[in-house]
Design a protein around this motif. Structure first.
Motif, PDB file in Angstrom:
ATOM      1  N   GLN A 150       0.926  -1.212   0.019  1.00 48.54           N
ATOM      2  CA  GLN A 150      -0.059   0.051  -0.171  1.00 48.54           C
ATOM      3  C   GLN A 150       0.677   1.074  -0.028  1.00 48.54           C
ATOM      4  OE1 GLN A 150      -3.317   0.109   2.885  1.00 48.54           O
ATOM      5  NE2 GLN A 150      -2.776  -2.153   3.320  1.00 48.54           N
ATOM      6  N   ARG A 162      -5.118   6.315   2.100  1.00 50.89           N
ATOM      7  CA  ARG A 162      -4.629   5.171   1.184  1.00 50.89           C
ATOM      8  C   ARG A 162      -4.826   5.839  -0.302  1.00 50.89           C
ATOM      9  NH1 ARG A 162      -7.544  -0.142   0.822  1.00 50.89           N
ATOM     10  NH2 ARG A 162      -8.183   0.606  -1.628  1.00 50.89           N
ATOM     11  N   THR A 165      -3.254   0.473  -3.664  1.00 51.82           N
ATOM     12  CA  THR A 165      -3.236  -0.837  -2.964  1.00 51.82           C
ATOM     13  C   THR A 165      -2.900  -1.790  -3.936  1.00 51.82           C
ATOM     14  OG1 THR A 165      -3.930  -2.349  -1.537  1.00 51.82           O
ATOM     15  CG2 THR A 165      -5.514  -1.392  -2.986  1.00 51.82           C
ATOM     16  N   ALA A 353      -9.528  -3.456  -0.277  1.00 55.73           N
ATOM     17  CA  ALA A 353      -8.336  -4.125  -0.792  1.00 55.73           C
ATOM     18  C   ALA A 353      -8.811  -5.410  -1.245  1.00 55.73           C
ATOM     19  CB  ALA A 353      -7.132  -4.093   0.212  1.00 55.73           C
TER      20      ALA A 353
END
Length: 360
Positions: A150, A162, A165, A353
């Protein structure tokens, strides 16, 4: 009446890590001094299977955690009565092992009347640079390990955004599976790096996944397939063939990671401006070729490059204790009713994810 507990530089926190195949305990103080850092590796238990077997890992944690904790306290020169808090990985990870560490930490906290802190394993990795290098918020983090790949903007304690990923395999998993395909030992990452040191990286042409595409996501399944095809075409590869493929694979991974990081740097600068650090953490951060490539990127981008010592890149309890200290300073703790989590994303607002090895 409960005694007043230390939360400043004199605070002593016991950290416990049992999320995968290392049984670890550490004592860290509020000034960032690691008083003890004990890691019991389960490599010999899992090597015959070429990977971590969850049931074996959980049983090994049960067998070894108490002696590891005792040794950590002995090395720190303290007893349980000197502790101001106990922190343990509460997820993400193999749930059997996480349960062992969580229940042990809760028992200590209850018996001693001290705060219990359930630490997110990813946050522990993310904050390691603050333990080792006192890096200030915000900073850009590349988190690379067997279960995680990530890019994260670390904006503050508990504040993570984030940027990218993996869309299939984590990079550490790709290293391990490629090493197994090449007939190298376990754990695969370090063995592949050793083989690559003897290889010619430009002999085999391997793809650079996602390079040139927008965004910051990663993909490594196609690269693994390409390696399998090269090995199959060779029939019975020689030792030099294996070294050359390992070197080509390592170079391709580094090129992909650097390209994704370059995009993330631009995104990070748009939000936070220049003058911040690029941090790499997680087990794959121990790879020297990757460190060199990322260091060069940081230098070209005008960023400070920070990579924790190799012993603090792989899973350890010092990082868990330090994450506990950061949260303790913020006045946080967790109830004994906390439920361990096999998945625990740092950025709950980000899309989920995916991938075989992704635990968050």
């Amino acid at each position: 009446m409960e005694a007043q507990r230390e939360t400043g530089e004199n605070a002593l926190v016991l950290g416990i890590e049992t999320s995968c195949d290392e049984t670890a305990a550490a004592v860290v103080d509020g000034a960032g001094r690691i008083r003890a850092n004990v890691v019991f590796s389960q490599i010999e238990d899992h090597a015959p299977f070429g990977g971590v077997v969850p049931e074996i890992a959980a049983r090994a944690h049960l067998d070894h955690l108490r002696p590891v904790i005792d040794r950590a306290l002995q090395e720190a020169g303290i007893g349980f009565d000197a502790l101001d808090a106990v922190a343990a990985t509460g997820g993400p990870g193999l749930i059997g092992g996480v349960l062992v560490g969580t229940m042990t930490a809760k028992a200590i906290a209850m018996a001693r009347g001290i705060p219990y802190l359930a630490v997110n394993h990813l946050e522990a990795h993310a904050l390691t640079a603050r333990l080792t290098d006192q890096v200030c918020f915000p900073y850009l983090l590349l988190l690379v390990s067997g279960g995680h790949c990530q890019l994260i903007a670390v904006e503050g304690l508990g504040k993570y955004r984030r940027l990218g990923t993996t869309i299939d395999d984590a990079v550490g998993e790709a290293f391990d599976k490629t090493a197994k395909l090449l007939g190298l030992g376990y754990p695969g990452g370090p063995e592949l790096e050793k083989a690559a040191a003897k290889g010619i990286p430009d002999r085999f042409d391997l793809p650079r996944p996602m390079v040139g595409k927008p965004g910051c996501d990663f993909s490594f399944s196609g690269l693994k397939t390409a390696v399998r095809q090269k090995v199959s075409a060779l029939g019975t590869p020689s030792e030099q063939d294996i070294a050359d493929i390992a070197a080509a694979f390592q170079k391709a991974v580094a090129a992909s990671l650097v390209n994704r990081c370059r995009n993330a740097v631009r995104m990070f600068f748009e939000t936070h401006g220049a003058g911040h650090a690029l941090v790499v953490a997680g087990g794959v951060a121990a790879n020297k070729h990757l460190r060199t490539a990322l260091s060069e990127l940081a230098q070209k981008s005008g960023m400070e490059f920070i990579a924790p010592p190799i012993g603090l890149c792989t899973d350890n309890a010092a990082m868990v204790a330090w994450a506990g200290i950061e949260r303790l300073r913020a006045g946080e703790s967790d109830p004994l009713s906390f439920a361990p989590r096999p998945r625990w994303p740092l950025d709950p607002g980000a899309p989920k994810a995916i991938g075989a090895g992704v635990k968050a």
